[in-house]
Design a protein around this motif. Structure first.
Motif, PDB file in Angstrom:
ATOM      1  N   GLY A  10       6.862 -12.343  -3.472  1.00  0.00           N
ATOM      2  CA  GLY A  10       6.460 -12.861  -2.168  1.00  0.00           C
ATOM      3  C   GLY A  10       7.033 -12.038  -1.028  1.00  0.00           C
ATOM      4  O   GLY A  10       6.523 -12.050   0.075  1.00  0.00           O
ATOM      5  N   GLY A  11       8.068 -11.294  -1.295  1.00  0.00           N
ATOM      6  CA  GLY A  11       8.720 -10.511  -0.261  1.00  0.00           C
ATOM      7  C   GLY A  11       8.062  -9.160  -0.009  1.00  0.00           C
ATOM      8  O   GLY A  11       8.552  -8.378   0.767  1.00  0.00           O
ATOM      9  N   SER A  12       6.950  -8.854  -0.692  1.00  0.00           N
ATOM     10  CA  SER A  12       6.303  -7.552  -0.481  1.00  0.00           C
ATOM     11  C   SER A  12       5.684  -7.522   0.906  1.00  0.00           C
ATOM     12  O   SER A  12       4.780  -8.265   1.219  1.00  0.00           O
ATOM     13  N   SER A  13       6.225  -6.687   1.697  1.00  0.00           N
ATOM     14  CA  SER A  13       5.773  -6.604   3.080  1.00  0.00           C
ATOM     15  C   SER A  13       4.918  -5.357   3.265  1.00  0.00           C
ATOM     16  O   SER A  13       4.875  -4.481   2.402  1.00  0.00           O
ATOM     17  N   PRO A  14       4.259  -5.234   4.377  1.00  0.00           N
ATOM     18  CA  PRO A  14       3.482  -4.021   4.643  1.00  0.00           C
ATOM     19  C   PRO A  14       4.355  -2.770   4.661  1.00  0.00           C
ATOM     20  O   PRO A  14       3.891  -1.672   4.352  1.00  0.00           O
ATOM     21  N   MET A  15       5.637  -2.953   4.955  1.00  0.00           N
ATOM     22  CA  MET A  15       6.544  -1.809   4.975  1.00  0.00           C
ATOM     23  C   MET A  15       6.687  -1.213   3.571  1.00  0.00           C
ATOM     24  O   MET A  15       6.770   0.003   3.410  1.00  0.00           O
ATOM     25  N   MET A  16       6.719  -2.078   2.562  1.00  0.00           N
ATOM     26  CA  MET A  16       6.837  -1.610   1.176  1.00  0.00           C
ATOM     27  C   MET A  16       5.580  -0.822   0.783  1.00  0.00           C
ATOM     28  O   MET A  16       5.684   0.211   0.125  1.00  0.00           O
ATOM     29  N   LEU A  17       4.421  -1.264   1.193  1.00  0.00           N
ATOM     30  CA  LEU A  17       3.174  -0.552   0.903  1.00  0.00           C
ATOM     31  C   LEU A  17       3.139   0.802   1.609  1.00  0.00           C
ATOM     32  O   LEU A  17       2.680   1.793   1.047  1.00  0.00           O
ATOM     33  N   ILE A  18       3.654   0.836   2.815  1.00  0.00           N
ATOM     34  CA  ILE A  18       3.703   2.098   3.561  1.00  0.00           C
ATOM     35  C   ILE A  18       4.633   3.081   2.866  1.00  0.00           C
ATOM     36  O   ILE A  18       4.302   4.268   2.705  1.00  0.00           O
ATOM     37  N   MET A  19       5.780   2.600   2.389  1.00  0.00           N
ATOM     38  CA  MET A  19       6.723   3.463   1.684  1.00  0.00           C
ATOM     39  C   MET A  19       6.109   4.010   0.391  1.00  0.00           C
ATOM     40  O   MET A  19       6.298   5.184   0.054  1.00  0.00           O
ATOM     41  N   MET A  20       5.373   3.182  -0.324  1.00  0.00           N
ATOM     42  CA  MET A  20       4.702   3.635  -1.550  1.00  0.00           C
ATOM     43  C   MET A  20       3.658   4.698  -1.212  1.00  0.00           C
ATOM     44  O   MET A  20       3.508   5.691  -1.929  1.00  0.00           O
ATOM     45  N   GLY A  21       2.925   4.496  -0.125  1.00  0.00           N
ATOM     46  CA  GLY A  21       1.937   5.479   0.307  1.00  0.00           C
ATOM     47  C   GLY A  21       2.579   6.803   0.687  1.00  0.00           C
ATOM     48  O   GLY A  21       2.090   7.879   0.329  1.00  0.00           O
ATOM     49  N   VAL A  22       3.695   6.758   1.398  1.00  0.00           N
ATOM     50  CA  VAL A  22       4.417   7.966   1.789  1.00  0.00           C
ATOM     51  C   VAL A  22       4.927   8.701   0.548  1.00  0.00           C
ATOM     52  O   VAL A  22       4.863   9.933   0.472  1.00  0.00           O
ATOM     53  N   MET A  23       5.422   7.950  -0.440  1.00  0.00           N
ATOM     54  CA  MET A  23       5.895   8.575  -1.671  1.00  0.00           C
ATOM     55  C   MET A  23       4.747   9.269  -2.411  1.00  0.00           C
ATOM     56  O   MET A  23       4.907  10.379  -2.919  1.00  0.00           O
ATOM     57  N   PHE A  24       3.581   8.642  -2.467  1.00  0.00           N
ATOM     58  CA  PHE A  24       2.431   9.255  -3.135  1.00  0.00           C
ATOM     59  C   PHE A  24       2.005  10.530  -2.413  1.00  0.00           C
ATOM     60  O   PHE A  24       1.753  11.547  -3.051  1.00  0.00           O
ATOM     61  N   VAL A  25       1.944  10.493  -1.096  1.00  0.00           N
ATOM     62  CA  VAL A  25       1.568  11.683  -0.321  1.00  0.00           C
ATOM     63  C   VAL A  25       2.601  12.786  -0.525  1.00  0.00           C
ATOM     64  O   VAL A  25       2.250  13.962  -0.685  1.00  0.00           O
ATOM     65  N   GLY A  26       3.873  12.417  -0.549  1.00  0.00           N
ATOM     66  CA  GLY A  26       4.927  13.399  -0.790  1.00  0.00           C
ATOM     67  C   GLY A  26       4.790  14.049  -2.156  1.00  0.00           C
ATOM     68  O   GLY A  26       4.903  15.269  -2.298  1.00  0.00           O
ATOM     69  N   PHE A  27       4.539  13.247  -3.190  1.00  0.00           N
ATOM     70  CA  PHE A  27       4.328  13.806  -4.526  1.00  0.00           C
ATOM     71  C   PHE A  27       3.125  14.731  -4.559  1.00  0.00           C
ATOM     72  O   PHE A  27       3.148  15.765  -5.209  1.00  0.00           O
ATOM     73  N   TYR A  28       2.076  14.358  -3.851  1.00  0.00           N
ATOM     74  CA  TYR A  28       0.871  15.194  -3.834  1.00  0.00           C
ATOM     75  C   TYR A  28       1.181  16.568  -3.248  1.00  0.00           C
ATOM     76  O   TYR A  28       0.842  17.593  -3.842  1.00  0.00           O
ATOM     77  N   PHE A  29       1.835  16.597  -2.097  1.00  0.00           N
ATOM     78  CA  PHE A  29       2.084  17.877  -1.432  1.00  0.00           C
ATOM     79  C   PHE A  29       3.206  18.683  -2.076  1.00  0.00           C
ATOM     80  O   PHE A  29       3.230  19.910  -1.968  1.00  0.00           O
ATOM     81  N   LEU A  30       4.139  18.034  -2.750  1.00  0.00           N
ATOM     82  CA  LEU A  30       5.251  18.752  -3.354  1.00  0.00           C
ATOM     83  C   LEU A  30       5.010  19.159  -4.812  1.00  0.00           C
ATOM     84  O   LEU A  30       5.604  20.120  -5.279  1.00  0.00           O
ATOM     85  N   MET A  31       4.146  18.431  -5.520  1.00  0.00           N
ATOM     86  CA  MET A  31       3.978  18.712  -6.948  1.00  0.00           C
ATOM     87  C   MET A  31       2.531  19.020  -7.353  1.00  0.00           C
ATOM     88  O   MET A  31       2.280  20.009  -8.015  1.00  0.00           O
ATOM     89  N   ILE A  32       1.617  18.189  -6.979  1.00  0.00           N
ATOM     90  CA  ILE A  32       0.243  18.320  -7.469  1.00  0.00           C
ATOM     91  C   ILE A  32      -0.475  19.490  -6.810  1.00  0.00           C
ATOM     92  O   ILE A  32      -1.076  20.325  -7.490  1.00  0.00           O
ATOM     93  N   ARG A  33      -0.438  19.593  -5.514  1.00  0.00           N
ATOM     94  CA  ARG A  33      -1.164  20.645  -4.793  1.00  0.00           C
ATOM     95  C   ARG A  33      -0.685  22.060  -5.145  1.00  0.00           C
ATOM     96  O   ARG A  33      -1.521  22.931  -5.406  1.00  0.00           O
ATOM     97  N   PRO A  34       0.621  22.333  -5.187  1.00  0.00           N
ATOM     98  CA  PRO A  34       1.046  23.683  -5.586  1.00  0.00           C
ATOM     99  C   PRO A  34       0.628  24.041  -7.016  1.00  0.00           C
ATOM    100  O   PRO A  34       0.270  25.185  -7.289  1.00  0.00           O
ATOM    101  N   GLN A  35       0.642  23.058  -7.924  1.00  0.00           N
ATOM    102  CA  GLN A  35       0.227  23.322  -9.298  1.00  0.00           C
ATOM    103  C   GLN A  35      -1.260  23.656  -9.354  1.00  0.00           C
ATOM    104  O   GLN A  35      -1.672  24.563 -10.082  1.00  0.00           O
ATOM    105  N   MET A  36      -2.073  22.963  -8.580  1.00  0.00           N
ATOM    106  CA  MET A  36      -3.512  23.246  -8.545  1.00  0.00           C
ATOM    107  C   MET A  36      -3.758  24.640  -7.973  1.00  0.00           C
ATOM    108  O   MET A  36      -4.610  25.380  -8.471  1.00  0.00           O
TER     109      MET A  36
END
Length: 120
Positions: A10-36
């Protein structure tokens, strides 16, 4: 115990979703995109290899490309000719090892091929 899970869920706030989104974008630019990008460069390198280019294979074998086929290369070594997949070519040695000599030899070889084609 069930109340602990419900409180945590019940404590999942929009801030937690934003942090998850930022982590996914960070992984994309730091790991997935250079490998591609690296895979794309490697594929272009393998597609642009020509006959006569000296290469080193992933196994460490040194040789010269004798034939280019759809599914691979025929590599000429001191012990004979061997067929390898295109993915087995690791790097090009012609320019790195022979420098300007390779360019002039390549131009001379192109002139010979053109002359033999014109005679036919």
């Amino acid at each position: 115990m069930l109340t602990l899970f419900l409180q945590a869920a019940g404590g999942s706030s929009p801030m937690m979703l934003i942090m998850m989104g930022v982590m996914f974008v960070g992984f994309y630019f730091l790991m997935i995109r250079p490998q591609m990008r690296k895979q794309k460069q490697e594929k272009n390198f393998q597609e642009n290899l020509k006959v006569g280019t000296r290469v080193v294979l992933t196994s460490g074998l040194h040789g010269r490309i004798a034939q280019v086929q759809d599914d691979g290369f025929v590599i000429e070594t001191l012990s004979g000719k061997l067929k390898f997949e295109k993915a087995a070519v690791s790097r090009e040695m012609t320019e790195a090892r022979f420098g300007d000599k390779a360019k002039t030899a390549e131009k001379a070889e192109d002139k010979k091929e053109t002359a033999t084609e014109e005679k036919k």
